[in-house]
Design a protein around this motif. Structure first.
Motif, mmCIF file in Angstrom:
data_model
loop_
_atom_site.group_PDB
_atom_site.id
_atom_site.type_symbol
_atom_site.label_atom_id
_atom_site.label_comp_id
_atom_site.label_asym_id
_atom_site.label_seq_id
_atom_site.Cartn_x
_atom_site.Cartn_y
_atom_site.Cartn_z
ATOM 1 N N LEU A 126 24.495 58.747 -29.393
ATOM 2 C CA LEU A 126 25.438 59.365 -28.826
ATOM 3 C C LEU A 126 25.945 59.013 -27.442
ATOM 4 O O LEU A 126 27.094 58.741 -27.246
ATOM 5 N N ALA A 127 24.899 58.838 -26.659
ATOM 6 C CA ALA A 127 24.797 58.429 -25.218
ATOM 7 C C ALA A 127 25.600 57.124 -25.205
ATOM 8 O O ALA A 127 26.588 56.530 -24.530
ATOM 9 N N ASP A 169 32.851 54.495 -24.784
ATOM 10 C CA ASP A 169 34.194 54.990 -24.595
ATOM 11 C C ASP A 169 34.734 54.912 -23.122
ATOM 12 O O ASP A 169 35.689 54.571 -22.827
ATOM 13 N N CYS A 170 33.639 55.141 -22.373
ATOM 14 C CA CYS A 170 34.088 55.295 -20.885
ATOM 15 C C CYS A 170 34.350 53.594 -20.517
ATOM 16 O O CYS A 170 35.339 53.392 -19.694
ATOM 17 N N MET A 197 28.207 47.694 -13.764
ATOM 18 C CA MET A 197 27.397 48.742 -13.824
ATOM 19 C C MET A 197 27.357 49.441 -15.178
ATOM 20 O O MET A 197 26.210 49.422 -15.730
ATOM 21 N N VAL A 198 28.343 49.646 -15.766
ATOM 22 C CA VAL A 198 28.440 49.882 -17.212
ATOM 23 C C VAL A 198 28.093 48.931 -18.001
ATOM 24 O O VAL A 198 27.371 49.310 -19.011
ATOM 25 N N VAL A 199 28.607 47.621 -17.900
ATOM 26 C CA VAL A 199 27.892 46.587 -18.655
ATOM 27 C C VAL A 199 26.373 46.320 -18.753
ATOM 28 O O VAL A 199 25.737 46.233 -19.583
ATOM 29 N N ASP A 200 25.826 46.610 -17.444
ATOM 30 C CA ASP A 200 24.335 46.803 -17.451
ATOM 31 C C ASP A 200 23.773 47.938 -17.985
ATOM 32 O O ASP A 200 22.631 47.783 -18.838
ATOM 33 N N LEU A 201 24.289 49.057 -18.003
ATOM 34 C CA LEU A 201 23.850 50.207 -18.980
ATOM 35 C C LEU A 201 23.954 50.068 -20.377
ATOM 36 O O LEU A 201 23.154 50.563 -21.102
ATOM 37 N N LEU A 202 24.993 49.194 -20.734
ATOM 38 C CA LEU A 202 24.989 49.045 -22.317
ATOM 39 C C LEU A 202 24.094 47.703 -22.476
ATOM 40 O O LEU A 202 23.798 47.730 -23.837
ATOM 41 N N ALA A 225 27.991 43.684 -24.812
ATOM 42 C CA ALA A 225 28.279 44.613 -23.757
ATOM 43 C C ALA A 225 29.674 44.395 -23.077
ATOM 44 O O ALA A 225 30.323 45.643 -22.812
ATOM 45 N N THR A 226 29.892 43.409 -22.741
ATOM 46 C CA THR A 226 30.881 42.779 -21.988
ATOM 47 C C THR A 226 32.596 43.082 -22.644
ATOM 48 O O THR A 226 33.613 43.586 -22.234
#
Length: 72
Positions: free
Chosen positions: A15-16, A22-23, A49-54, A63-64
């Motif tokens: 879910l996360a 989506d973000c 930052m979002v790529v690193d979290l994915l 991720a990218t």
């Protein structure tokens, strides 16, 4: 609150991850209606930052790919 079962943990991780994807898909300054250097700069700082979290569940390319392409 911690999920007591492994299956429950995986459910919340999925879910996360879905919410993070989506973000990531919305991180385009023009798509968000952001104008100006400061707003665009903020969005551009969030993208890596979002790529690193994915990345824990995906390779860098995957991720990218969650990010929209940037337009000039």
């Amino acid at each position: 609150m911690r999920e007591p079962t492994v299956a429950g943990q995986h459910k919340y991780e999925r879910l996360a991850r879905h919410q993070l994807q989506d973000c990531a898909a919305k991180l385009d300054p023009h798509q968000m209606g952001i104008e100006g250097l400061q707003g665009e700069g903020l969005v551009l700082l969030l993208r890596p930052m979002v790529v690193d979290l994915l990345k824990p569940g995906a390779d860098t390319e995957e991720a990218t790919s969650a990010l929209p392409p940037l337009h000039r």
